[in-house]
Design a protein around this motif. Sequence first.
Motif, PDB file in Angstrom:
ATOM      1  N   VAL A 126       1.259  -1.144  -0.051  1.00  0.00           N
ATOM      2  CA  VAL A 126       0.126   0.493   0.415  1.00  0.00           C
ATOM      3  C   VAL A 126       0.763   1.364  -0.141  1.00  0.00           C
ATOM      4  O   VAL A 126       2.270   0.932   0.447  1.00  0.00           O
ATOM      5  CB  VAL A 126      -0.709   0.692   1.066  1.00  0.00           C
ATOM      6  CG1 VAL A 126      -1.742   1.412   1.161  1.00  0.00           C
ATOM      7  CG2 VAL A 126      -1.537  -1.419   1.499  1.00  0.00           C
ATOM      8  N   ASP A 229       2.357   6.818 -11.846  1.00  0.00           N
ATOM      9  CA  ASP A 229       0.714   6.542 -12.010  1.00  0.00           C
ATOM     10  C   ASP A 229       0.657   5.294 -10.742  1.00  0.00           C
ATOM     11  O   ASP A 229       0.220   4.369 -10.740  1.00  0.00           O
ATOM     12  CB  ASP A 229       0.876   5.324 -13.476  1.00  0.00           C
ATOM     13  CG  ASP A 229      -0.541   5.042 -14.081  1.00  0.00           C
ATOM     14  OD1 ASP A 229      -1.871   5.939 -13.314  1.00  0.00           O
ATOM     15  OD2 ASP A 229      -0.623   4.418 -14.961  1.00  0.00           O
ATOM     16  N   PHE A 230       0.058   6.803  -9.898  1.00  0.00           N
ATOM     17  CA  PHE A 230      -0.867   5.725  -8.997  1.00  0.00           C
ATOM     18  C   PHE A 230      -0.719   7.384  -7.671  1.00  0.00           C
ATOM     19  O   PHE A 230      -1.001   8.246  -7.629  1.00  0.00           O
ATOM     20  CB  PHE A 230       0.555   5.178  -7.809  1.00  0.00           C
ATOM     21  CG  PHE A 230       1.931   6.809  -7.673  1.00  0.00           C
ATOM     22  CD1 PHE A 230       2.251   6.462  -6.282  1.00  0.00           C
ATOM     23  CD2 PHE A 230       2.983   6.870  -8.172  1.00  0.00           C
ATOM     24  CE1 PHE A 230       2.875   7.286  -5.355  1.00  0.00           C
ATOM     25  CE2 PHE A 230       3.739   6.868  -7.328  1.00  0.00           C
ATOM     26  CZ  PHE A 230       3.703   7.692  -6.084  1.00  0.00           C
ATOM     27  N   GLN A 231      -1.649   6.886  -6.725  1.00  0.00           N
ATOM     28  CA  GLN A 231      -2.310   7.604  -5.667  1.00  0.00           C
ATOM     29  C   GLN A 231      -1.386   7.488  -4.744  1.00  0.00           C
ATOM     30  O   GLN A 231      -1.640   5.917  -4.040  1.00  0.00           O
ATOM     31  CB  GLN A 231      -3.499   7.425  -5.280  1.00  0.00           C
ATOM     32  CG  GLN A 231      -4.147   8.232  -6.924  1.00  0.00           C
ATOM     33  CD  GLN A 231      -5.805   8.898  -7.427  1.00  0.00           C
ATOM     34  OE1 GLN A 231      -6.321   7.761  -6.690  1.00  0.00           O
ATOM     35  NE2 GLN A 231      -5.997   8.775  -8.274  1.00  0.00           N
ATOM     36  N   GLN A 232      -1.497   8.190  -3.402  1.00  0.00           N
ATOM     37  CA  GLN A 232      -1.343   7.811  -1.815  1.00  0.00           C
ATOM     38  C   GLN A 232      -2.718   6.807  -1.370  1.00  0.00           C
ATOM     39  O   GLN A 232      -3.956   7.314  -1.644  1.00  0.00           O
ATOM     40  CB  GLN A 232      -0.636   8.854  -1.293  1.00  0.00           C
ATOM     41  CG  GLN A 232       0.774   9.522  -1.914  1.00  0.00           C
ATOM     42  CD  GLN A 232       0.587  11.254  -0.490  1.00  0.00           C
ATOM     43  OE1 GLN A 232       2.070  11.358  -0.524  1.00  0.00           O
ATOM     44  NE2 GLN A 232      -0.374  11.764  -0.446  1.00  0.00           N
ATOM     45  N   GLN A 234      -3.129   3.657  -2.323  1.00  0.00           N
ATOM     46  CA  GLN A 234      -3.568   3.266  -3.293  1.00  0.00           C
ATOM     47  C   GLN A 234      -2.806   1.543  -3.167  1.00  0.00           C
ATOM     48  O   GLN A 234      -1.473   1.619  -2.546  1.00  0.00           O
ATOM     49  CB  GLN A 234      -3.395   3.805  -4.738  1.00  0.00           C
ATOM     50  CG  GLN A 234      -3.376   2.740  -5.998  1.00  0.00           C
ATOM     51  CD  GLN A 234      -3.021   2.914  -7.135  1.00  0.00           C
ATOM     52  OE1 GLN A 234      -2.859   3.825  -7.520  1.00  0.00           O
ATOM     53  NE2 GLN A 234      -3.277   2.576  -8.131  1.00  0.00           N
ATOM     54  N   ARG A 235      -3.450   0.799  -3.150  1.00  0.00           N
ATOM     55  CA  ARG A 235      -3.203  -0.652  -2.394  1.00  0.00           C
ATOM     56  C   ARG A 235      -2.456  -1.350  -4.353  1.00  0.00           C
ATOM     57  O   ARG A 235      -2.898  -1.581  -5.080  1.00  0.00           O
ATOM     58  CB  ARG A 235      -3.812  -1.160  -2.248  1.00  0.00           C
ATOM     59  CG  ARG A 235      -3.529  -2.860  -1.912  1.00  0.00           C
ATOM     60  CD  ARG A 235      -3.876  -4.346  -1.442  1.00  0.00           C
ATOM     61  NE  ARG A 235      -3.543  -5.525  -0.877  1.00  0.00           N
ATOM     62  CZ  ARG A 235      -3.279  -5.059   0.193  1.00  0.00           C
ATOM     63  NH1 ARG A 235      -2.961  -4.522   0.456  1.00  0.00           N
ATOM     64  NH2 ARG A 235      -2.017  -6.600   0.651  1.00  0.00           N
ATOM     65  N   VAL A 236      -1.273  -1.187  -4.543  1.00  0.00           N
ATOM     66  CA  VAL A 236      -0.350  -1.934  -5.507  1.00  0.00           C
ATOM     67  C   VAL A 236      -0.044  -3.180  -5.447  1.00  0.00           C
ATOM     68  O   VAL A 236       0.274  -3.462  -4.628  1.00  0.00           O
ATOM     69  CB  VAL A 236       0.889  -1.078  -6.672  1.00  0.00           C
ATOM     70  CG1 VAL A 236       0.111   0.365  -6.198  1.00  0.00           C
ATOM     71  CG2 VAL A 236       1.471  -0.573  -4.984  1.00  0.00           C
ATOM     72  N   SER A 240       3.517  -3.557 -10.399  1.00  0.00           N
ATOM     73  CA  SER A 240       3.045  -2.543 -10.797  1.00  0.00           C
ATOM     74  C   SER A 240       4.179  -1.153 -10.888  1.00  0.00           C
ATOM     75  O   SER A 240       5.324  -1.576 -10.005  1.00  0.00           O
ATOM     76  CB  SER A 240       1.821  -2.442 -10.093  1.00  0.00           C
ATOM     77  OG  SER A 240       0.767  -3.365  -9.787  1.00  0.00           O
TER      78      SER A 240
END
Length: 412
Positions: A126, A229-232, A234-236, A240
């Motif tokens: 995360v 390409d993500f946000q705080q 966010q589960r990755v 990824s």
Amino acid sequence: MAFILILPLQGYAADSHNHEAVSGHNEAVSESPKEHKHDEHDHSDDHSDDHSDDHSTEQSDEHNHQNDQDENNDNSVHLSADQIQQAGIISQIIPAEKTDIPLRAPAEIRANGYRSFVVSPRVDSVVITRHVALGDHVQPGQALLTLFSEGVASAQAELRSARSEWLRVKNLGKNAAGAARYNQAENTLAAARARLTAYGLNADAELTPASFGEYQLTAKTAGLVLSDDFQQGQRVMAGSALMQITDETTLWAEARLPAESELHLTRDTRVILNVAGLEISAQISHESHTIDPLTRTRIVRLTVNNPDHRLHPGLFANATFYTQSTEAIRLVPETALMRGSDGDWQVFIESAPGEFRALEVERGRTISTAKEPQVEISSDDPSALSAYPIVVAGAFFIASEQAKGGFDPHNH
């Protein structure tokens, strides 16, 4: 008794006959000169006809010779020095020589795959905090992201336990602890360390229970953040792509050439990239041997130095490849070619000072240059192209003067 003399009529008849004969002979004689005169007249007519034919032939030859002279005189356009200067006519000797043939192709600036890396977690995580943003320049070792992972927490706990066990066994010694326990403790510690290393973490870092599960991803090299390409929060998933870091001092340009192009490219082939008005030299680094199934083109990869960071991935460009012609060719400006009265291409040569003559040529390849397009020409009379200056400027004015005189270069 009187006697009467009777003369015989035979003599008279004979005389009469003779007279007629003589008369007929005389007539025959008199007719002979007439016939002779007639023969002479006929002979005179024959002689007169022969003489007349010869005279007509000579006149015809002189007439044809005169026409040839007239045509030869019409086979050129005469201009004064003032006309040449006012019309801006320029003629020059153009030798046939090997030259660089440019071929243009669309291209796109891309990141150098050998100087780029993708920032991604190696375990499901995360995103807790980002430390850099898009477009930032980063240095090696700089923190990029802080993440949390249950898998990392478990691995850190195992490492801490394995390290404690190994220290106890090590202090006891192999004889006191026993060989089996000693070897097991050593192997467990190595496995725990390897697990954290596989997650991209420093296995030698000091661990406390409060920090279990949290870890940072850092920059491996200097470069520019090209994507994030993500946000705080966010589960990755593991693998990824969260960021891409690229060293922009060297970039790639991928040019797409027609599949049927027969260019023989080498690393020494001169290539110029035009990007937003900038002309930059590039070097061929790779030539694809397969055809793109969608665009039906083959890709040629170019390496471009970008020390001032003027170029960025995603920019469109035009790549110009310069390959030398296999044979000597003769090039003239596009404006030097004119259409003749029969529709064939022609150029004007200056056969004498102020005297310009049309010469039919075959038009070949059109070669684009920085100044103006150049056209390859050839002729059935190559000696004329080599011996005389070719008009490279002002050909339209000469063609206009040619049209006024009704000149036909083919004498049709």
